[in-house]
Motif scaffolding. Structure first.
Motif, PDB file in Angstrom:
ATOM      1  N   ARG A   1       0.834  -1.202   0.000  1.00 23.27           N
ATOM      2  CA  ARG A   1       0.000   0.000   0.000  1.00 23.27           C
ATOM      3  C   ARG A   1       0.870   1.254   0.000  1.00 23.27           C
ATOM      4  O   ARG A   1       0.540   2.254  -0.648  1.00 23.27           O
ATOM      5  CB  ARG A   1      -0.920   0.002   1.221  1.00 23.27           C
ATOM      6  CG  ARG A   1      -2.031  -1.032   1.170  1.00 23.27           C
ATOM      7  CD  ARG A   1      -2.928  -0.928   2.385  1.00 23.27           C
ATOM      8  NE  ARG A   1      -3.606   0.365   2.440  1.00 23.27           N
ATOM      9  CZ  ARG A   1      -4.308   0.788   3.485  1.00 23.27           C
ATOM     10  NH1 ARG A   1      -4.416   0.024   4.563  1.00 23.27           N
ATOM     11  NH2 ARG A   1      -4.900   1.957   3.469  1.00 23.27           N
ATOM     12  N   VAL A   2       1.990   1.195   0.717  1.00 25.14           N
ATOM     13  CA  VAL A   2       2.917   2.330   0.730  1.00 25.14           C
ATOM     14  C   VAL A   2       3.464   2.572  -0.671  1.00 25.14           C
ATOM     15  O   VAL A   2       3.547   3.721  -1.141  1.00 25.14           O
ATOM     16  CB  VAL A   2       4.068   2.079   1.728  1.00 25.14           C
ATOM     17  CG1 VAL A   2       5.189   3.102   1.528  1.00 25.14           C
ATOM     18  CG2 VAL A   2       3.552   2.144   3.163  1.00 25.14           C
ATOM     19  N   GLU A   3       3.826   1.512  -1.364  1.00 27.80           N
ATOM     20  CA  GLU A   3       4.386   1.660  -2.712  1.00 27.80           C
ATOM     21  C   GLU A   3       3.339   2.197  -3.687  1.00 27.80           C
ATOM     22  O   GLU A   3       3.663   3.003  -4.571  1.00 27.80           O
ATOM     23  CB  GLU A   3       4.948   0.318  -3.173  1.00 27.80           C
ATOM     24  CG  GLU A   3       6.216  -0.062  -2.407  1.00 27.80           C
ATOM     25  CD  GLU A   3       6.675  -1.479  -2.662  1.00 27.80           C
ATOM     26  OE1 GLU A   3       7.839  -1.783  -2.346  1.00 27.80           O
ATOM     27  OE2 GLU A   3       5.870  -2.286  -3.167  1.00 27.80           O
ATOM     28  N   ARG A   4       2.095   1.780  -3.534  1.00 30.35           N
ATOM     29  CA  ARG A   4       1.034   2.343  -4.385  1.00 30.35           C
ATOM     30  C   ARG A   4       0.815   3.816  -4.049  1.00 30.35           C
ATOM     31  O   ARG A   4       0.534   4.635  -4.930  1.00 30.35           O
ATOM     32  CB  ARG A   4      -0.267   1.554  -4.206  1.00 30.35           C
ATOM     33  CG  ARG A   4      -0.231   0.162  -4.816  1.00 30.35           C
ATOM     34  CD  ARG A   4      -1.635  -0.416  -4.941  1.00 30.35           C
ATOM     35  NE  ARG A   4      -2.264  -0.611  -3.644  1.00 30.35           N
ATOM     36  CZ  ARG A   4      -2.156  -1.723  -2.918  1.00 30.35           C
ATOM     37  NH1 ARG A   4      -1.423  -2.738  -3.362  1.00 30.35           N
ATOM     38  NH2 ARG A   4      -2.776  -1.836  -1.757  1.00 30.35           N
ATOM     39  N   PHE A   5       0.950   4.148  -2.784  1.00 24.16           N
ATOM     40  CA  PHE A   5       0.820   5.537  -2.339  1.00 24.16           C
ATOM     41  C   PHE A   5       1.887   6.405  -3.008  1.00 24.16           C
ATOM     42  O   PHE A   5       1.607   7.521  -3.460  1.00 24.16           O
ATOM     43  CB  PHE A   5       0.963   5.584  -0.813  1.00 24.16           C
ATOM     44  CG  PHE A   5       0.877   6.952  -0.207  1.00 24.16           C
ATOM     45  CD1 PHE A   5      -0.344   7.570   0.004  1.00 24.16           C
ATOM     46  CD2 PHE A   5       2.027   7.628   0.176  1.00 24.16           C
ATOM     47  CE1 PHE A   5      -0.422   8.827   0.578  1.00 24.16           C
ATOM     48  CE2 PHE A   5       1.964   8.884   0.748  1.00 24.16           C
ATOM     49  CZ  PHE A   5       0.735   9.484   0.952  1.00 24.16           C
ATOM     50  N   ILE A   6       3.103   5.878  -3.095  1.00 25.18           N
ATOM     51  CA  ILE A   6       4.197   6.609  -3.750  1.00 25.18           C
ATOM     52  C   ILE A   6       3.875   6.826  -5.226  1.00 25.18           C
ATOM     53  O   ILE A   6       4.044   7.925  -5.770  1.00 25.18           O
ATOM     54  CB  ILE A   6       5.526   5.838  -3.602  1.00 25.18           C
ATOM     55  CG1 ILE A   6       5.931   5.745  -2.128  1.00 25.18           C
ATOM     56  CG2 ILE A   6       6.631   6.515  -4.407  1.00 25.18           C
ATOM     57  CD1 ILE A   6       7.126   4.840  -1.882  1.00 25.18           C
ATOM     58  N   GLU A   7       3.394   5.775  -5.888  1.00 24.34           N
ATOM     59  CA  GLU A   7       3.112   5.853  -7.324  1.00 24.34           C
ATOM     60  C   GLU A   7       2.031   6.882  -7.643  1.00 24.34           C
ATOM     61  O   GLU A   7       2.039   7.493  -8.721  1.00 24.34           O
ATOM     62  CB  GLU A   7       2.680   4.477  -7.836  1.00 24.34           C
ATOM     63  CG  GLU A   7       3.791   3.429  -7.811  1.00 24.34           C
ATOM     64  CD  GLU A   7       3.275   2.046  -8.157  1.00 24.34           C
ATOM     65  OE1 GLU A   7       2.040   1.919  -8.367  1.00 24.34           O
ATOM     66  OE2 GLU A   7       4.084   1.099  -8.213  1.00 24.34           O
ATOM     67  N   ARG A   8       1.104   7.076  -6.720  1.00 23.09           N
ATOM     68  CA  ARG A   8      -0.036   7.959  -6.982  1.00 23.09           C
ATOM     69  C   ARG A   8       0.203   9.398  -6.551  1.00 23.09           C
ATOM     70  O   ARG A   8      -0.707  10.230  -6.637  1.00 23.09           O
ATOM     71  CB  ARG A   8      -1.277   7.409  -6.267  1.00 23.09           C
ATOM     72  CG  ARG A   8      -1.747   6.074  -6.847  1.00 23.09           C
ATOM     73  CD  ARG A   8      -2.812   5.441  -5.989  1.00 23.09           C
ATOM     74  NE  ARG A   8      -3.211   4.137  -6.521  1.00 23.09           N
ATOM     75  CZ  ARG A   8      -3.991   3.278  -5.877  1.00 23.09           C
ATOM     76  NH1 ARG A   8      -4.456   3.583  -4.667  1.00 23.09           N
ATOM     77  NH2 ARG A   8      -4.303   2.123  -6.425  1.00 23.09           N
ATOM     78  N   MET A   9       1.396   9.699  -6.085  1.00 23.21           N
ATOM     79  CA  MET A   9       1.677  11.087  -5.723  1.00 23.21           C
ATOM     80  C   MET A   9       1.599  11.965  -6.965  1.00 23.21           C
ATOM     81  O   MET A   9       2.087  11.586  -8.031  1.00 23.21           O
ATOM     82  CB  MET A   9       3.070  11.207  -5.094  1.00 23.21           C
ATOM     83  CG  MET A   9       3.152  10.737  -3.666  1.00 23.21           C
ATOM     84  SD  MET A   9       4.783  11.080  -2.948  1.00 23.21           S
ATOM     85  CE  MET A   9       4.529  10.479  -1.275  1.00 23.21           C
ATOM     86  N   PRO A  10       0.996  13.139  -6.860  1.00 24.32           N
ATOM     87  CA  PRO A  10       0.891  14.024  -8.031  1.00 24.32           C
ATOM     88  C   PRO A  10       2.262  14.511  -8.479  1.00 24.32           C
ATOM     89  O   PRO A  10       3.201  14.589  -7.682  1.00 24.32           O
ATOM     90  CB  PRO A  10       0.029  15.182  -7.517  1.00 24.32           C
ATOM     91  CG  PRO A  10       0.218  15.174  -6.030  1.00 24.32           C
ATOM     92  CD  PRO A  10       0.397  13.740  -5.652  1.00 24.32           C
ATOM     93  N   ALA A  11       2.360  14.830  -9.756  1.00 22.01           N
ATOM     94  CA  ALA A  11       3.627  15.320 -10.299  1.00 22.01           C
ATOM     95  C   ALA A  11       3.999  16.651  -9.661  1.00 22.01           C
ATOM     96  O   ALA A  11       3.133  17.443  -9.272  1.00 22.01           O
ATOM     97  CB  ALA A  11       3.507  15.477 -11.814  1.00 22.01           C
ATOM     98  N   VAL A  12       5.289  16.886  -9.545  1.00 24.97           N
ATOM     99  CA  VAL A  12       5.780  18.152  -8.990  1.00 24.97           C
ATOM    100  C   VAL A  12       5.535  19.265 -10.001  1.00 24.97           C
ATOM    101  O   VAL A  12       5.928  19.157 -11.167  1.00 24.97           O
ATOM    102  CB  VAL A  12       7.283  18.047  -8.661  1.00 24.97           C
ATOM    103  CG1 VAL A  12       7.834  19.408  -8.265  1.00 24.97           C
ATOM    104  CG2 VAL A  12       7.506  17.037  -7.546  1.00 24.97           C
ATOM    105  N   GLN A  13       4.882  20.321  -9.564  1.00 24.68           N
ATOM    106  CA  GLN A  13       4.564  21.442 -10.452  1.00 24.68           C
ATOM    107  C   GLN A  13       4.474  22.720  -9.633  1.00 24.68           C
ATOM    108  O   GLN A  13       3.838  22.744  -8.579  1.00 24.68           O
ATOM    109  CB  GLN A  13       3.234  21.181 -11.171  1.00 24.68           C
ATOM    110  CG  GLN A  13       2.924  22.146 -12.296  1.00 24.68           C
ATOM    111  CD  GLN A  13       1.608  21.813 -12.984  1.00 24.68           C
ATOM    112  OE1 GLN A  13       0.622  21.499 -12.335  1.00 24.68           O
ATOM    113  NE2 GLN A  13       1.597  21.875 -14.306  1.00 24.68           N
TER     114      GLN A  13
END
Length: 347
Positions: free
Chosen positions: A303-315
């Motif tokens: 779940r932590v790894e999926r949480f990382i993947e779903r972080m919004p792009a830096v903008q």
């Protein structure tokens, strides 16, 4: 920045980092997007008139009860003045420092801090008030005078807390609110909400992958009024005066438009630092996932790894505003084209 969840882990006899029950619960709340509490300082009065005016505002001119540290709620138009008198703010040494000249920054010490404790929409207001009462009592009782009032006129129930800055029994001792104290207060208030049976969390926005900083109250209120006005029917808008625009946001948009016109690369100012922060956060989260796997918490690690993947792009804010402006321009251009050629899209 270091991920607090990781830094709170404990190393066992072998030197291996391990998470305790509390840290694992914190990780579950964070990756599960448990609602975040809000604790912020919204300002503070620097003279008795300012403190009284704020108390009058949050009590809606006497319509809402003001609960004080001495217990009984006070209601009525005269309650704010009575509280200011009872707190003896006129005896505070900073009270008599001269006011700054127009245009100058007011550097007088505060007489009172204005604090807001808030929860997302849908939270039972009574539980927010109950948690706020305990919060105020544990942090300020028998030290700093305070008053609270619950507001439910907005979707998110919140409590306004006004705290006298000078200690009640130790002359010269003042309440200074630092960033670390605010972080601790958020964690404390979240724990108190959980004691009320309400799911609540308190983590730094960077840890959650949130890039945008929250707007100041005055800007937020101005934008909210403008959005509400824009949602009115044309006939209803015609009979009302448009709210004032935010000078801060107008200046920010002006800078974005100038950057687009001149093609100067200023829209991404600060992006490199934001990316470095994101890399540190991701590395800490990955370390947390690895630690969880070693402890047999495989499902939570995933779940932590999926949480990382779903972080919004830096903008950056500038780039975000520019993209929204371009989208709006394309939409307006399309609308004008459709008006000129009403049957074109049927060909």
């Amino acid at each position: 920045m270091a991920l607090d969840i990781v830094s709170y882990g404990r190393r066992g006899p072998s030197g291996t980092l391990r998470f305790g029950t509390g840290e694992i619960a914190q990780i579950r709340r964070t990756v599960g997007r448990t609602p975040e509490v809000l604790v912020k300082v919204s300002g503070g009065g620097r003279d008795t008139g300012g403190v009284e005016a704020h108390l009058r505002y949050i009590s809606r001119h006497g319509k809402l009860p003001l609960e004080t540290d001495e217990g009984p709620a006070m209601r009525g138009h005269g309650a704010p003045k009575e509280i200011v008198t009872d707190w003896q703010l006129d005896l505070c040494r900073s009270q008599y420092r001269p006011k700054p000249a127009p245009g100058q920054k007011d550097i007088r010490p505060k007489l009172a801090h204005n604090i807001v404790l808030s929860m997302p929409p849908g939270t039972p207001p009574g539980k927010v008030l109950a948690a706020a009462r305990v919060f105020a009592r544990e942090n300020f009782a028998l030290q700093y005078r305070y008053a609270t009032v619950l507001h439910t006129d907005q979707p998110h129930p919140h409590v306004h807390l006004v705290v006298k800055c000078e200690h009640e029994f130790e002359p010269g001792k003042r309440l200074y609110i630092r960033k670390e104290m605010l972080r601790q207060w958020r964690e404390q208030f979240a724990a108190l909400m959980r004691e009320q049976g309400v799911a609540a969390n308190a983590t730094p926005r960077q840890v959650r992958g949130q890039i945008r900083k929250p707007l100041m109250d005055t800007i937020h209120h101005r934008l909210r009024a403008l959005r509400a006005f824009g949602r009115l029917a044309p006939a209803e808008r015609a009979g009302r005066r448009s709210p004032k625009t935010s000078s801060f946001m107008r200046a920010k948009l002006g800078a974005v438009l100038r950057a687009l016109q001149t093609k100067r690369d200023t829209l991404d100012a600060g992006r490199d630092e934001m990316r470095r922060t994101r890399q540190e956060v991701v590395a800490d989260w990955q370390a947390a996932a690895d630690t969880l796997r070693r402890q047999g918490q495989v499902e939570l690690a995933e779940r932590v790894e999926r949480f990382i993947e779903r972080m919004p792009a830096v903008q950056t804010d500038g780039r975000r505003m520019a993209e929204r402006w371009k989208d709006a321009e394309r939409s307006r251009t399309q609308q004008r084209t459709d008006v000129k050629s009403p049957g074109a899209h049927f060909r």
